[in-house]
Motif scaffolding. Structure first.
Motif, short mmCIF file in Angstrom:
data_model
loop_
_atom_site.label_atom_id
_atom_site.label_comp_id
_atom_site.label_asym_id
_atom_site.label_seq_id
_atom_site.Cartn_x
_atom_site.Cartn_y
_atom_site.Cartn_z
N GLN A 207 -12.22 -25.21 11.67
CA GLN A 207 -12.11 -25.99 13.01
C GLN A 207 -12.40 -24.80 13.87
O GLN A 207 -13.02 -25.11 15.01
CB GLN A 207 -10.62 -26.20 13.27
N LEU A 208 -12.17 -23.58 13.54
CA LEU A 208 -12.35 -22.50 14.38
C LEU A 208 -14.01 -22.36 14.58
O LEU A 208 -14.32 -21.94 16.01
CB LEU A 208 -11.87 -21.14 14.07
N TRP A 209 -14.69 -22.44 13.68
CA TRP A 209 -16.22 -22.28 13.55
C TRP A 209 -16.92 -23.55 14.16
O TRP A 209 -18.05 -23.66 14.32
CB TRP A 209 -16.67 -21.68 12.51
N GLY A 210 -16.16 -24.59 14.35
CA GLY A 210 -16.54 -26.04 14.74
C GLY A 210 -17.31 -26.63 13.58
O GLY A 210 -18.13 -27.70 13.89
N PHE A 211 -16.97 -26.42 12.46
CA PHE A 211 -17.64 -27.42 11.14
C PHE A 211 -16.98 -28.53 11.18
O PHE A 211 -17.39 -29.54 10.80
CB PHE A 211 -17.38 -26.49 9.86
N GLN A 212 -15.44 -28.58 11.37
CA GLN A 212 -15.01 -29.87 11.53
C GLN A 212 -13.79 -29.94 12.81
O GLN A 212 -13.66 -29.01 13.39
CB GLN A 212 -13.81 -29.81 10.43
N PRO A 213 -13.97 -31.13 13.31
CA PRO A 213 -12.99 -31.41 14.52
C PRO A 213 -11.45 -30.94 14.14
O PRO A 213 -10.99 -31.30 13.02
CB PRO A 213 -13.12 -32.58 14.84
N PRO A 214 -10.64 -30.42 15.20
CA PRO A 214 -9.14 -30.35 15.00
C PRO A 214 -8.58 -31.67 14.54
O PRO A 214 -8.88 -32.86 15.17
CB PRO A 214 -8.61 -29.74 16.23
N GLU A 215 -7.78 -31.65 13.83
CA GLU A 215 -7.13 -32.79 13.32
C GLU A 215 -5.63 -33.12 13.58
O GLU A 215 -4.82 -31.96 13.37
CB GLU A 215 -6.99 -33.04 11.81
N SER A 216 -5.07 -34.14 14.35
CA SER A 216 -3.59 -34.20 14.80
C SER A 216 -2.86 -34.41 13.59
O SER A 216 -3.12 -35.19 12.69
CB SER A 216 -3.46 -35.09 15.74
N VAL A 217 -1.76 -33.63 13.27
CA VAL A 217 -0.90 -33.92 12.34
C VAL A 217 0.68 -34.05 12.59
O VAL A 217 1.44 -33.94 11.69
CB VAL A 217 -0.95 -32.43 11.19
N GLY A 218 0.79 -34.29 13.82
CA GLY A 218 2.22 -34.46 14.41
C GLY A 218 3.05 -33.26 14.15
O GLY A 218 2.80 -32.16 14.55
N PHE A 219 4.27 -33.77 13.63
CA PHE A 219 5.10 -32.60 13.51
C PHE A 219 5.38 -31.93 11.87
O PHE A 219 6.06 -31.36 11.54
CB PHE A 219 6.59 -33.14 13.61
N ASP A 220 4.13 -32.19 11.29
CA ASP A 220 3.92 -31.76 9.81
C ASP A 220 4.03 -30.15 10.07
O ASP A 220 4.61 -29.55 9.05
CB ASP A 220 2.58 -32.19 9.31
N ASN A 221 3.49 -29.37 10.78
CA ASN A 221 3.52 -27.91 10.85
C ASN A 221 4.91 -27.54 11.02
O ASN A 221 5.42 -26.59 10.54
CB ASN A 221 2.74 -27.41 12.08
N PHE A 222 5.52 -27.89 11.86
CA PHE A 222 6.97 -27.66 12.05
C PHE A 222 7.93 -27.96 10.95
O PHE A 222 8.86 -27.36 10.47
CB PHE A 222 7.49 -28.53 13.21
N SER A 223 7.67 -29.23 10.20
CA SER A 223 8.57 -29.40 8.83
C SER A 223 8.03 -28.49 7.82
O SER A 223 9.02 -28.16 7.21
CB SER A 223 7.98 -30.88 8.33
N LEU A 224 6.78 -27.83 7.61
CA LEU A 224 6.67 -26.83 6.72
C LEU A 224 7.15 -25.79 7.13
O LEU A 224 7.78 -25.05 6.23
CB LEU A 224 4.72 -26.84 6.55
N VAL A 225 7.15 -25.28 8.25
CA VAL A 225 7.74 -23.94 8.89
C VAL A 225 9.38 -24.09 8.64
O VAL A 225 9.88 -23.10 8.07
CB VAL A 225 7.59 -23.55 10.17
N LEU A 226 9.97 -25.23 8.82
CA LEU A 226 11.36 -25.25 8.81
C LEU A 226 11.89 -25.54 7.57
O LEU A 226 12.93 -25.23 7.31
CB LEU A 226 12.05 -26.28 9.72
N GLY A 227 11.13 -26.01 6.73
CA GLY A 227 11.63 -26.15 5.38
C GLY A 227 11.30 -24.89 4.43
O GLY A 227 11.32 -25.00 3.25
#
Length: 329
Positions: A74-94
């Motif tokens: 996503q940083l280099w523009g090969f793929q568009p950013p994908e919305s994942v909701g609260f998945d990042n927070f779930s992974l971090v808090l878990g």
């Protein structure tokens, strides 16, 4: 009974009330116009614009990334950013490692704040009892140490505690029964973080001392003298006279110290050569590693956002304490 005794006594009229004082005429005031309201906002507009650009956009971008899957593709523009909701927070808090870093950061910041405030208060009180030239000399030293760049100070401390050429090990080894020649302070996390904590305290004490010294000049000498006449000792004068007057300043300094010490980054990063080990990870370095080493910018942003929310809780406590102080006054 005589006729004089049978006469009805004359009624005494009630006392006359004084007339109310005449109302003082109010001076005609100028009506507040929309132009008067717009002038302050016009003067504040440049500052608010700069704050919005410097702080607002990065914060909005941080919140956006924390809800997205954003990596190298996503940083280099090969793929568009994908919305994942609260998945990042779930992974971090878990993740147990995240909570270990949180506890380590709180302990590190708490210890740094306590030592900074205690040492700063002791030095500020000592400066009130020394001669003028000594006080001037100490203030010059404090300002010089405060103005030293963090990278330079970190490099100096890294040399002082070096296992082979460190001055600190050589000085301690001169004590009877102490042999620290070749001792590596960064072989374990607690010892290494204690060295970094000492560096943080060394850099924060000058600001605390200068601020508290200014506050001590506002303590009335009459109150201290009255407390001594009542039988209070040095500790009693400090506890019941000096400390209550300095409470607003102490609350402010404590809150700022917590915010600064929770955001410590260059001291750890430079001291560990740009690659802090797991035992040295704080929230700032942990977020940096997740974003720029693992290239998971979504989780790195989520960790940074959680850190911001934690600091906002500290700010809320500070505001509540200041409001209580204002109500008492």
């Amino acid at each position: 009974m005589s006729a004089a005794d049978t006469t009805t006594p004359a009624k005494v009229p009630p006392p006359r009330q004084a007339p109310p004082p005449p109302a003082v005429p109010r001076k005609p005031g100028r009506t507040r116009t929309s132009k008067d309201t717009a002038v302050p906002w016009a003067l504040l507009a440049p500052c608010l614009l700069i704050l919005a650009l410097v702080l607002g956009y990065p914060l909005v971008r941080l919140v956006t990334l924390s809800f997205q899957k954003f990596g190298q593709s996503q940083l280099w523009g090969f793929q568009p950013p994908e919305s994942v909701g609260f998945d990042n927070f779930s992974l971090v808090l878990g993740d147990g490692e995240f909570w270990a870093v949180v506890v380590r950061t709180i302990v590190f910041a708490g210890g740094s704040v306590v030592f900074t405030m205690v040492v700063g208060m002791l030095i500020a009180l000592l400066l009130q009892r020394v001669s003028g030239w000594v006080k001037t000399l100490v203030n010059i030293v404090l300002v010089a140490s405060w103005g030293m760049p963090i990278i330079v100070a970190t490099t100096v401390f890294k040399w002082l505690f070096d296992s082979d050429y460190g001055v600190f090990n050589a000085l301690l080894s001169k004590l009877p029964g102490v042999d620290l020649i070749g001792h590596n302070w960064f072989a374990s996390g607690p010892q290494g973080l204690a060295v970094i904590m000492l560096l943080v305290v060394w850099g924060a004490v000058p600001f605390v001392v200068i601020t508290l010294s200014a506050g001590l000049t506002q303590v009335p000498a009459e109150l201290e003298e009255a407390a001594r006449l009542d039988g209070a000792g040095a500790w009693g004068v400090f506890r019941y006279v000096t400390l209550p007057i300095l409470k607003p300043i102490i609350v402010m300094l404590t809150t700022l110290s917590v915010i600064w010490d929770m955001g410590v980054f260059p001291q750890v990063f430079v001291m560990r050569g740009g690659h802090p080990e797991a035992e040295f990870q704080l929230l700032t370095t942990y977020s940096y590693d997740k974003a720029f080493v693992v290239n998971d910018y979504g989780q790195g942003s989520a960790i940074a956002l959680l850190t911001v929310l934690l600091l906002l809780g500290v700010v809320a406590v500070y505001m509540r304490q200041m409001l209580k102080i204002g109500e008492v006054e």
